[in-house]
Design a protein around this motif. Sequence first.
Motif, PDB file in Angstrom:
ATOM      1  N   GLU A   1       3.451 -31.692 -39.565  1.00 20.67           N
ATOM      2  CA  GLU A   1       2.560 -30.545 -39.765  1.00 20.67           C
ATOM      3  C   GLU A   1       1.405 -30.513 -38.782  1.00 20.67           C
ATOM      4  O   GLU A   1       0.689 -29.518 -38.689  1.00 20.67           O
ATOM      5  N   ASP A   2       1.189 -31.593 -38.050  1.00 19.17           N
ATOM      6  CA  ASP A   2       0.023 -31.704 -37.164  1.00 19.17           C
ATOM      7  C   ASP A   2       0.477 -32.121 -35.764  1.00 19.17           C
ATOM      8  O   ASP A   2       0.399 -33.282 -35.386  1.00 19.17           O
ATOM      9  N   VAL A   3       0.993 -31.150 -35.019  1.00 18.21           N
ATOM     10  CA  VAL A   3       1.423 -31.386 -33.631  1.00 18.21           C
ATOM     11  C   VAL A   3       0.317 -30.842 -32.732  1.00 18.21           C
ATOM     12  O   VAL A   3       0.187 -29.635 -32.535  1.00 18.21           O
ATOM     13  N   HIS A   4      -0.474 -31.755 -32.201  1.00 21.86           N
ATOM     14  CA  HIS A   4      -1.676 -31.372 -31.454  1.00 21.86           C
ATOM     15  C   HIS A   4      -1.337 -31.064 -29.994  1.00 21.86           C
ATOM     16  O   HIS A   4      -0.693 -31.872 -29.326  1.00 21.86           O
ATOM     17  N   GLU A   5      -1.749 -29.905 -29.511  1.00 21.95           N
ATOM     18  CA  GLU A   5      -1.548 -29.560 -28.105  1.00 21.95           C
ATOM     19  C   GLU A   5      -2.667 -30.178 -27.272  1.00 21.95           C
ATOM     20  O   GLU A   5      -3.833 -29.847 -27.437  1.00 21.95           O
ATOM     21  N   VAL A   6      -2.280 -31.060 -26.370  1.00 21.14           N
ATOM     22  CA  VAL A   6      -3.244 -31.800 -25.547  1.00 21.14           C
ATOM     23  C   VAL A   6      -3.609 -31.039 -24.289  1.00 21.14           C
ATOM     24  O   VAL A   6      -4.789 -30.941 -23.929  1.00 21.14           O
TER      25      VAL A   6
ATOM     26  N   GLU B   1       1.625 -46.718 -29.259  1.00 23.31           N
ATOM     27  CA  GLU B   1       2.067 -47.385 -30.478  1.00 23.31           C
ATOM     28  C   GLU B   1       3.372 -46.733 -30.939  1.00 23.31           C
ATOM     29  O   GLU B   1       4.346 -46.734 -30.204  1.00 23.31           O
ATOM     30  N   ASP B   2       3.432 -46.151 -32.135  1.00 28.53           N
ATOM     31  CA  ASP B   2       4.713 -45.596 -32.584  1.00 28.53           C
ATOM     32  C   ASP B   2       4.748 -44.068 -32.575  1.00 28.53           C
ATOM     33  O   ASP B   2       5.556 -43.447 -33.268  1.00 28.53           O
ATOM     34  N   ILE B   3       3.885 -43.460 -31.777  1.00 27.01           N
ATOM     35  CA  ILE B   3       3.909 -42.012 -31.581  1.00 27.01           C
ATOM     36  C   ILE B   3       4.109 -41.726 -30.097  1.00 27.01           C
ATOM     37  O   ILE B   3       3.494 -42.358 -29.241  1.00 27.01           O
ATOM     38  N   ALA B   4       4.981 -40.771 -29.801  1.00 31.61           N
ATOM     39  CA  ALA B   4       5.250 -40.409 -28.412  1.00 31.61           C
ATOM     40  C   ALA B   4       4.558 -39.099 -28.070  1.00 31.61           C
ATOM     41  O   ALA B   4       4.732 -38.092 -28.770  1.00 31.61           O
ATOM     42  N   ALA B   5       3.755 -39.109 -27.005  1.00 31.52           N
ATOM     43  CA  ALA B   5       3.231 -37.868 -26.444  1.00 31.52           C
ATOM     44  C   ALA B   5       4.371 -37.213 -25.676  1.00 31.52           C
ATOM     45  O   ALA B   5       5.042 -37.871 -24.879  1.00 31.52           O
ATOM     46  N   LEU B   6       4.603 -35.933 -25.922  1.00 34.85           N
ATOM     47  CA  LEU B   6       5.784 -35.244 -25.407  1.00 34.85           C
ATOM     48  C   LEU B   6       5.394 -34.082 -24.498  1.00 34.85           C
ATOM     49  O   LEU B   6       4.554 -33.261 -24.854  1.00 34.85           O
ATOM     50  N   SER B   7       6.039 -34.018 -23.339  1.00 38.36           N
ATOM     51  CA  SER B   7       5.882 -32.863 -22.462  1.00 38.36           C
ATOM     52  C   SER B   7       7.028 -31.899 -22.770  1.00 38.36           C
ATOM     53  O   SER B   7       8.200 -32.209 -22.524  1.00 38.36           O
ATOM     54  N   VAL B   8       6.689 -30.756 -23.342  1.00 40.78           N
ATOM     55  CA  VAL B   8       7.680 -29.779 -23.761  1.00 40.78           C
ATOM     56  C   VAL B   8       7.860 -28.738 -22.666  1.00 40.78           C
ATOM     57  O   VAL B   8       6.886 -28.133 -22.197  1.00 40.78           O
ATOM     58  N   ILE B   9       9.100 -28.542 -22.235  1.00 37.84           N
ATOM     59  CA  ILE B   9       9.395 -27.581 -21.170  1.00 37.84           C
ATOM     60  C   ILE B   9       9.163 -26.177 -21.693  1.00 37.84           C
ATOM     61  O   ILE B   9       9.747 -25.760 -22.693  1.00 37.84           O
ATOM     62  N   ASP B  10       8.302 -25.466 -21.015  1.00 40.61           N
ATOM     63  CA  ASP B  10       7.945 -24.119 -21.439  1.00 40.61           C
ATOM     64  C   ASP B  10       7.344 -23.426 -20.226  1.00 40.61           C
ATOM     65  O   ASP B  10       7.324 -23.969 -19.124  1.00 40.61           O
ATOM     66  N   GLU B  11       6.815 -22.238 -20.407  1.00 45.76           N
ATOM     67  CA  GLU B  11       6.115 -21.527 -19.334  1.00 45.76           C
ATOM     68  C   GLU B  11       4.689 -21.236 -19.781  1.00 45.76           C
ATOM     69  O   GLU B  11       4.417 -20.225 -20.401  1.00 45.76           O
ATOM     70  N   PRO B  12       3.713 -22.125 -19.504  1.00 46.92           N
ATOM     71  CA  PRO B  12       3.859 -23.398 -18.790  1.00 46.92           C
ATOM     72  C   PRO B  12       4.266 -24.530 -19.733  1.00 46.92           C
ATOM     73  O   PRO B  12       4.280 -24.361 -20.962  1.00 46.92           O
TER      74      PRO B  12
ATOM     75  N   ARG C   1       3.914 -27.901 -21.924  1.00 50.21           N
ATOM     76  CA  ARG C   1       2.831 -28.290 -22.825  1.00 50.21           C
ATOM     77  C   ARG C   1       2.943 -29.770 -23.161  1.00 50.21           C
ATOM     78  O   ARG C   1       4.030 -30.258 -23.452  1.00 50.21           O
ATOM     79  N   LEU C   2       1.826 -30.474 -23.117  1.00 51.64           N
ATOM     80  CA  LEU C   2       1.780 -31.854 -23.574  1.00 51.64           C
ATOM     81  C   LEU C   2       1.291 -31.842 -25.013  1.00 51.64           C
ATOM     82  O   LEU C   2       0.203 -31.340 -25.297  1.00 51.64           O
ATOM     83  N   VAL C   3       2.111 -32.389 -25.929  1.00 49.84           N
ATOM     84  CA  VAL C   3       1.743 -32.398 -27.335  1.00 49.84           C
ATOM     85  C   VAL C   3       1.756 -33.828 -27.868  1.00 49.84           C
ATOM     86  O   VAL C   3       2.477 -34.693 -27.370  1.00 49.84           O
ATOM     87  N   TYR C   4       0.936 -34.047 -28.913  1.00 52.55           N
ATOM     88  CA  TYR C   4       0.870 -35.355 -29.563  1.00 52.55           C
ATOM     89  C   TYR C   4       1.105 -35.138 -31.050  1.00 52.55           C
ATOM     90  O   TYR C   4       0.246 -34.609 -31.758  1.00 52.55           O
ATOM     91  N   PRO C   5       2.293 -35.518 -31.563  1.00 56.71           N
ATOM     92  CA  PRO C   5       2.648 -35.220 -32.950  1.00 56.71           C
ATOM     93  C   PRO C   5       2.127 -36.261 -33.939  1.00 56.71           C
ATOM     94  O   PRO C   5       2.792 -37.257 -34.232  1.00 56.71           O
ATOM     95  N   TYR C   6       0.942 -36.020 -34.473  1.00 57.75           N
ATOM     96  CA  TYR C   6       0.397 -36.919 -35.487  1.00 57.75           C
ATOM     97  C   TYR C   6       1.280 -36.913 -36.736  1.00 57.75           C
ATOM     98  O   TYR C   6       1.405 -37.926 -37.429  1.00 57.75           O
ATOM     99  N   SER C   7       1.875 -35.778 -37.024  1.00 58.15           N
ATOM    100  CA  SER C   7       2.808 -35.635 -38.138  1.00 58.15           C
ATOM    101  C   SER C   7       3.606 -34.358 -37.882  1.00 58.15           C
ATOM    102  O   SER C   7       3.333 -33.618 -36.923  1.00 58.15           O
TER     103      SER C   7
END
Length: 307
Positions: free
Chosen positions: A184-189, A163-174, A176-182
């Motif tokens: 203040e609420d960036v959930h690590e998947v 819908e209007d939220i993007a699940a994001l793969s953040v480059i890191d070691e390792p 991380r796939l995150v889902y930003p509900y807001s």
Amino acid sequence: MSLHSFKKQPFAYITIIILIQLIGIISYAHAQDPADIYLVDTKNNILGFKIFPKTATRITKGELYNNQPKFINDLQLVFSAEDPSGNFDVIMYNWESGKFSNMTRTQNKHEFSPDLTNCGQYISAITVEEDSSQRLWLYPINLGEPELLYDDIQPVGYYGWHEDIAALSVIDEPSRLVYPYSREDVHEVALNPGRSIQQRPNTTEIVFLDKNSNIVADGRTTYELKSFDTETRETSSLGLALGGSEDFCWVDKNKLLMARGKELYLRQVNKSIQWEKIATFDIPGDISRISISPDHKKLALTVASLN
């Protein structure tokens, strides 16, 4: 939560950004391999999904990078393309008219992984900015001024819309796939997700490859397909992906498509754990990324260029 709630805000993240850059993150724009895009006729009905390999037509002709195709309607697709000067822009192609047009034409930025937002008003793309920041931007269909989304989440490697939220793969070691509900609420998947992040049609699920749980079968590395339910925040397994493959796309809620070499395979995730070969192509290179049109009549394939 509207996608506009994450647009650029006057917060100072300069120190964090500099630290990330100093650890040597390699951007998208570094050493991309030459590739071309092919269009193929397909059909999906009550008798099943059928591909017509002999209709495969190359729409890009060059020795540069043409990759990451995504359909935005039944007549047009967008993709990331490299020009002779080494710049990467988002290109729109209409296969009815055969015409290409630039959605972006930036001299000091590079755009990758284009897609259509849920509202239909923007093309989203991961943009490598002048200072090497790598974030998700929105480019208006009417060619207006681009807008930054999720300004405090970077460097972004890959993403997938729900819908209007993007699940994001953040480059890191390792990574991380995150889902930003807001904000203040960036959930690590998950950690170590694959590069293909796709919404499962007509569900609340985002599907990705879990690269922590790999096995070797028939000499090929195989990853587990994981599903994240955006409502319950629960993660479950959809079984194993195709061995030796990383990119996938959904034909519908239950039909999943993957490629290996010059072949395409289908699996009905609600019925079988087995992958069925459904097409073999006479093409010069191997298939990677796959995208299907909304009316299921066209398939776009990225094929490694051997020119």
